[in-house]
Design a protein around this motif. Structure first.
Motif, short mmCIF file in Angstrom:
data_model
loop_
_atom_site.label_atom_id
_atom_site.label_comp_id
_atom_site.label_asym_id
_atom_site.label_seq_id
_atom_site.Cartn_x
_atom_site.Cartn_y
_atom_site.Cartn_z
N HIS A 170 0.75 -0.91 -0.02
CA HIS A 170 0.04 -0.13 0.42
C HIS A 170 0.48 0.66 -0.03
O HIS A 170 1.50 1.35 0.92
CB HIS A 170 -0.94 -0.16 1.47
CG HIS A 170 -2.06 -0.75 1.10
ND1 HIS A 170 -3.24 -0.78 0.66
CD2 HIS A 170 -2.08 -1.91 2.27
CE1 HIS A 170 -4.02 -1.65 0.94
NE2 HIS A 170 -2.94 -3.13 1.44
N VAL A 171 0.48 2.36 -0.75
CA VAL A 171 0.88 3.53 -0.46
C VAL A 171 0.14 4.62 0.28
O VAL A 171 -0.70 5.08 0.01
CB VAL A 171 1.70 4.31 -2.43
CG1 VAL A 171 1.75 5.31 -2.02
CG2 VAL A 171 1.62 3.05 -3.19
N LEU A 172 0.97 5.06 0.84
CA LEU A 172 0.88 5.82 2.77
C LEU A 172 1.66 7.44 1.95
O LEU A 172 2.89 6.81 2.19
CB LEU A 172 1.07 4.65 3.97
CG LEU A 172 0.40 4.08 4.00
CD1 LEU A 172 0.41 3.47 5.76
CD2 LEU A 172 -2.07 4.20 3.92
N CYS A 173 1.20 7.90 2.42
CA CYS A 173 1.45 9.62 2.07
C CYS A 173 1.21 10.22 3.66
O CYS A 173 0.47 10.23 4.07
CB CYS A 173 0.82 10.66 1.30
SG CYS A 173 0.65 9.01 -0.69
N GLU A 174 2.66 11.31 3.65
CA GLU A 174 2.97 12.13 4.48
C GLU A 174 2.68 13.98 3.93
O GLU A 174 3.96 13.74 2.43
CB GLU A 174 3.79 11.86 5.63
CG GLU A 174 4.04 10.55 6.37
CD GLU A 174 2.62 11.15 6.96
OE1 GLU A 174 2.35 12.13 8.05
OE2 GLU A 174 1.58 9.41 7.79
N THR A 175 2.56 14.56 4.57
CA THR A 175 3.02 15.95 3.99
C THR A 175 3.31 17.03 5.02
O THR A 175 2.23 17.37 6.06
CB THR A 175 0.90 16.73 3.32
OG1 THR A 175 0.51 15.72 2.37
CG2 THR A 175 1.43 17.82 3.33
N TYR A 176 4.23 17.18 4.28
CA TYR A 176 4.77 18.45 5.54
C TYR A 176 4.71 19.78 4.15
O TYR A 176 5.02 20.12 3.60
CB TYR A 176 6.49 17.95 5.39
CG TYR A 176 6.52 17.19 6.61
CD1 TYR A 176 6.95 17.32 8.28
CD2 TYR A 176 5.87 15.61 6.75
CE1 TYR A 176 7.36 16.59 9.28
CE2 TYR A 176 5.74 14.89 8.01
CZ TYR A 176 6.91 15.35 8.69
OH TYR A 176 6.75 14.63 9.91
N LEU A 177 5.11 21.04 5.19
CA LEU A 177 5.74 21.90 5.00
C LEU A 177 6.65 22.77 5.08
O LEU A 177 7.70 22.71 5.96
CB LEU A 177 4.64 23.47 5.26
CG LEU A 177 3.41 23.44 5.44
CD1 LEU A 177 2.89 24.51 6.33
CD2 LEU A 177 3.07 23.65 3.80
#
Length: 203
Positions: A170-177
């Motif tokens: 599975h592809v899981l994503c994380e978002t950062y600034l």
């Protein structure tokens, strides 16, 4: 705010990163070997056992790492690879935070990380493995946006992965600034108290 679950976490980056960079204790194996350099009688006829290599380090694009995470009450071994890091604009960042002023001079980075369940029981709850991810830009850790990648193309919802079993990916994503104009993005993943694996992408 574009997403109800989106929230800006401006945590102390040095303190968080220090946890990920804690040594794995590999030096203990070296000490044991040095204490018994001439103990040939007890080891005669027994195969030599090499110490496990230390985890972490820089990986090439597409190269995978192996890590172990406690899911529920049982350890699960994963194969992990950061596939890409999508960099957005300052306007994108302003749309996803409750106070656009806090996003001035910052852009979004969405890291797409593929996890393959290699060993261990099927998950009984949503996965914990993605909690080992962090994103840095030009050597400085960014600020995490919780839930911001839930609707991004190619990203799966971790809350829908109960029952994840061996062989499934599975592809899981994380978002950062991160600061606008950064030249290099680093996607890192580490076991708890382990050295991070690092994938580098041009911004």
């Amino acid at each position: 705010m574009l997403h109800q679950k989106s929230a800006l976490r401006l945590a102390a980056p040095v303190a968080v990163l220090a946890l990920a960079l804690t040594a794995c204790g590999g030096g203990e194996d070296t000490a044991d070997t040095a204490d018994k350099p001439q103990d040939t009688s007890s080891s005669a006829g027994k195969p030599e056992v090499s110490p496990e290599p230390e985890s972490g380090g820089e990986l090439a694009t597409g190269e995978s790492a192996t890590g172990k995470v406690t899911e529920g009450e049982a350890p699960v071994t994963y194969e992990i690879v950061a596939q890409k890091a999508d960099v957005g604009t300052e306007a994108d960042a302003a749309k996803l935070v409750s106070d656009p002023e806090k996003a001035k001079g910052l852009v979004l980075v969405v890291a797409h990380v593929k996890y393959t369940h290699k060993e261990g029981p099927a998950l009984t709850e949503s996965p914990e493995v993605q909690r080992g991810v962090s994103i840095s830009a030009d050597g400085t850790r960014g600020s995490m946006l919780i839930g911001a990648a839930d609707d991004a193309a190619g990203c799966e919802d971790p809350y829908g992965l109960k029952g994840w079993k061996q062989g499934e990916s599975h592809v899981l994503c994380e978002t950062y600034l991160v600061p606008a104009g950064s030249k290099q993005i680093e996607v890192q993943w580490a076991e708890e108290n382990g050295e991070p694996f690092i994938w580098k992408f041009a911004s």
